[in-house]
Design an enzyme around this catalytic site. Structure first.
Site, PDB file in Angstrom:
ATOM      1  NE  ARG A 122     -50.871 -34.570  37.259  1.00  0.00           N
ATOM      2  CZ  ARG A 122     -50.974 -33.987  38.432  1.00  0.00           C
ATOM      3  NH1 ARG A 122     -51.062 -32.681  38.522  1.00  0.00           N
ATOM      4  NH2 ARG A 122     -51.034 -34.708  39.533  1.00  0.00           N
ATOM      5  CD  GLN A 127     -57.470 -38.756  34.326  1.00  0.00           C
ATOM      6  OE1 GLN A 127     -58.263 -39.505  33.761  1.00  0.00           O
ATOM      7  NE2 GLN A 127     -57.746 -37.508  34.589  1.00  0.00           N
ATOM      8  CG  ASP A 130     -51.225 -38.505  38.124  1.00  0.00           C
ATOM      9  OD1 ASP A 130     -50.217 -38.358  38.852  1.00  0.00           O
ATOM     10  OD2 ASP A 130     -51.907 -37.555  37.710  1.00  0.00           O
ATOM     11  CB  SER A 133     -53.808 -37.782  40.715  1.00  0.00           C
ATOM     12  OG  SER A 133     -53.540 -36.769  39.790  1.00  0.00           O
ATOM     13  CE1 TYR A 230     -48.600 -30.563  38.054  1.00  0.00           C
ATOM     14  CE2 TYR A 230     -47.804 -30.851  35.811  1.00  0.00           C
ATOM     15  CZ  TYR A 230     -48.125 -31.376  37.042  1.00  0.00           C
ATOM     16  OH  TYR A 230     -47.966 -32.721  37.255  1.00  0.00           O
TER      17      TYR A 230
HETATM   18  P1  NAD Z   1     -50.051 -28.961  42.193  1.00  0.00           P
HETATM   19  O1  NAD Z   1     -49.914 -29.969  43.273  1.00  0.00           O
HETATM   20  O2  NAD Z   1     -48.913 -28.757  41.265  1.00  0.00           O
HETATM   21  O3  NAD Z   1     -50.403 -27.541  42.857  1.00  0.00           O
HETATM   22  C1  NAD Z   1     -51.494 -27.408  43.750  1.00  0.00           C
HETATM   23  C2  NAD Z   1     -52.284 -26.178  43.415  1.00  0.00           C
HETATM   24  O4  NAD Z   1     -51.574 -25.001  43.817  1.00  0.00           O
HETATM   25  C3  NAD Z   1     -52.587 -25.971  41.935  1.00  0.00           C
HETATM   26  O5  NAD Z   1     -53.982 -25.937  41.740  1.00  0.00           O
HETATM   27  C4  NAD Z   1     -51.926 -24.649  41.603  1.00  0.00           C
HETATM   28  O6  NAD Z   1     -52.653 -23.903  40.641  1.00  0.00           O
HETATM   29  C5  NAD Z   1     -51.941 -23.970  42.955  1.00  0.00           C
HETATM   30  N1  NAD Z   1     -51.065 -22.787  43.080  1.00  0.00           N
HETATM   31  C6  NAD Z   1     -49.802 -22.587  42.605  1.00  0.00           C
HETATM   32  N2  NAD Z   1     -49.361 -21.354  42.931  1.00  0.00           N
HETATM   33  C7  NAD Z   1     -50.350 -20.754  43.653  1.00  0.00           C
HETATM   34  C8  NAD Z   1     -50.500 -19.470  44.278  1.00  0.00           C
HETATM   35  N3  NAD Z   1     -49.529 -18.536  44.214  1.00  0.00           N
HETATM   36  N4  NAD Z   1     -51.659 -19.214  44.920  1.00  0.00           N
HETATM   37  C9  NAD Z   1     -52.647 -20.119  44.982  1.00  0.00           C
HETATM   38  N5  NAD Z   1     -52.567 -21.341  44.412  1.00  0.00           N
HETATM   39  C10 NAD Z   1     -51.434 -21.661  43.755  1.00  0.00           C
HETATM   40  O7  NAD Z   1     -51.373 -29.235  41.362  1.00  0.00           O
HETATM   41  P2  NAD Z   1     -52.079 -30.634  41.072  1.00  0.00           P
HETATM   42  O8  NAD Z   1     -52.909 -31.035  42.206  1.00  0.00           O
HETATM   43  O9  NAD Z   1     -51.058 -31.573  40.606  1.00  0.00           O
HETATM   44  O10 NAD Z   1     -53.083 -30.257  39.893  1.00  0.00           O
HETATM   45  C11 NAD Z   1     -52.734 -29.437  38.791  1.00  0.00           C
HETATM   46  C12 NAD Z   1     -53.757 -29.589  37.673  1.00  0.00           C
HETATM   47  O11 NAD Z   1     -53.565 -30.796  36.968  1.00  0.00           O
HETATM   48  C13 NAD Z   1     -55.206 -29.627  38.142  1.00  0.00           C
HETATM   49  O12 NAD Z   1     -55.994 -28.897  37.235  1.00  0.00           O
HETATM   50  C14 NAD Z   1     -55.576 -31.068  38.049  1.00  0.00           C
HETATM   51  O13 NAD Z   1     -56.958 -31.268  37.897  1.00  0.00           O
HETATM   52  C15 NAD Z   1     -54.812 -31.451  36.817  1.00  0.00           C
HETATM   53  N6  NAD Z   1     -54.600 -32.888  36.718  1.00  0.00           N
HETATM   54  C16 NAD Z   1     -54.817 -33.509  35.531  1.00  0.00           C
HETATM   55  C17 NAD Z   1     -54.616 -34.864  35.410  1.00  0.00           C
HETATM   56  C18 NAD Z   1     -54.849 -35.593  34.117  1.00  0.00           C
HETATM   57  O14 NAD Z   1     -55.421 -35.037  33.208  1.00  0.00           O
HETATM   58  N7  NAD Z   1     -54.401 -36.799  33.970  1.00  0.00           N
HETATM   59  C19 NAD Z   1     -54.164 -35.597  36.488  1.00  0.00           C
HETATM   60  C20 NAD Z   1     -53.937 -34.933  37.692  1.00  0.00           C
HETATM   61  C21 NAD Z   1     -54.169 -33.579  37.793  1.00  0.00           C
END
Ligand code: NAD
Length: 377
Positions: A122, A127, A130, A133, A230
């Protein structure tokens, strides 16, 4: 070099790893593309459109793979496909690497260089590749649509001559990529939206979308985000406090959408059977984490569970597959972006395995499983 795209074989998989649009792009970049007949049918991309875009159509998977240097798939290839690969061929797919050890072993044995699309790092430069996403975004959208469809009432407030219809209350648990899109979609449909997450960064994101944030904001919460962005697995104590806070809230919600995941771990249990039982008849839960074990107690993979108190728990696997044309289009573009790492500036096929993106995502190479997270002692 030849890129092959075979038909998906896994149950309920409607997506495809290339579209006529991406075939054109790959051809323009110097690749020959072979697509298996019918590969795009379930996603509404007919063979004729691939052909018009410059692809060759092959009848069987074996024929499609005969000269392939690269295989693009949505899900892991079958054993028969792996057996048909040239040694050293690149395979890029969502390989489910933590769970599907059998496929990894088969890929390693076949000498394939396998890229787990889930491991694309990430970082900003990656991006565009990805798939977690691109697919999670559509899953979040689709979860609201499925929830709204199953719900016997309206989402927006409506004032009519016959009286007022109340707005639905929608609660999103887990505000990653899927959760943010679920918030935005529920808001567009006029619901009153609240959301929770364990990562502090999400509070501002939730509020910027016009929803209300709800969480136990203690010391552990302040440190719940890993360097990779994460969530960490939370302590038993935190989870108990979280459950207590959520309990009184959940009883008043009409639609609850759960999306919480922790990489490489089972999904955290966020909604207990008692909490489900506290909801009003006709309320809906949509469990997006069902393929990782589920966030909701009692949720069942690919089933709609109706509880004794008349609450429905939706456990659809593969929500992106329920919006297959767009999900395929975005995933196929992720793969076009990935393919730029396979060629030199002059257009010569020479994958740069030193690139940090491939370093992070290659799981088998040279006959072995090479990813540090997957090597067994
Ligand atoms: P994910 O699919 O791994 O998890 C979904 C969500 O569940 C996350 O927000 C996580 O914090 C939440 N979670 C975990 N345990 C929990 C609990 N006990 N109670 C409530 N919520 C809980 O997450 P994702 O969608 O892959 O995104 C993770 C992060 O990565 C985000 O901040 C996203 O913006 C970021 N991201 C960055 C890039 C990049 O920079 N290239 C790309 C994609 C996502």
């Amino acid at each position: 070099a030849v890129i092959a795209v075979t038909k998906e074989t896994r149950a309920n998989e409607t997506r495809v790893a290339a579209t006529p649009e991406t075939v054109k792009k790959l051809a323009a970049a110097g690749f020959s593309v072979v697509v298996q007949a019918g590969a795009g049918t379930a996603a509404s991309y007919p063979d004729a459109d691939y052909e018009a875009a410059g692809a060759k159509i092959a009848k069987t998977a074996a024929e499609t793979l005969k000269d392939a240097d690269v295989l693009f798939k949505v899900r892991a290839p079958e054993a028969t496909e792996i057996a048909a690969l040239k040694s050293g061929a690149i395979v890029a797919a969502a390989l489910n690497p933590y769970q599907d050890k059998e496929t990894l072993d088969a890929l390693a044995k076949a000498g394939a260089t396998a890229i787990a699309m889930e491991f694309i790092p990430r970082i900003t430069r990656a991006q565009v590749m990805d798939m977690l996403s691109s697919q999670a975004n559509l899953a979040g959208y689709r979860a609201v649509i499925e929830g709204a469809e199953a719900y016997g009432k309206a989402l927006p407030m409506m004032m009519t001559a016959a009286g007022t219809v109340a707005a639905a209350k929608v609660f999103i648990m887990g505000v990653g990529v899927a959760g943010l899109q679920a918030i935005a979609t529920a808001r567009r449909l006029g619901a009153v939206v609240t959301a929770t997450d364990v990562r502090p960064a999400t509070k501002e994101q939730v509020e910027s979308l016009g929803a209300k944030f709800l969480a136990v904001e203690d010391e552990e919460f302040k440190n719940a985000q890993t360097a990779g962005g994460y969530a960490k697995e939370m302590s038993k104590e935190y989870q108990a406090k979280q459950a207590e806070l959520v309990s009184s809230h959940i009883a008043k919600q009409d639609i609850v959408i759960t999306t919480a995941l922790i990489p490489g771990r089972p999904a955290p249990k966020l909604v207990s059977a008692a909490q489900v039982a506290s909801m009003r008849p006709g309320s809906i839960l949509v469990d997006l984490a069902i393929e990782q074990g589920g966030n909701v107690e009692g949720a069942k993979l690919n089933e709609t569970v109706v509880t004794a108190n008349g609450v429905k728990i939706l456990g659809h696997a593969n929500l992106p597959g329920r919006i297959a044309a767009d999900a395929s289009a975005l995933y196929a573009r992720n793969l076009v972006a990935l393919s730029t790492l396979f060629t030199t500036k002059e257009g010569e096929f020479a994958p740069n395995f030193e690139d940090e993106i491939l370093q992070a995502a290659v799981v088998t190479r040279g006959g072995a499983i090479v990813h540090p997270n997957l090597k067994t002692a």
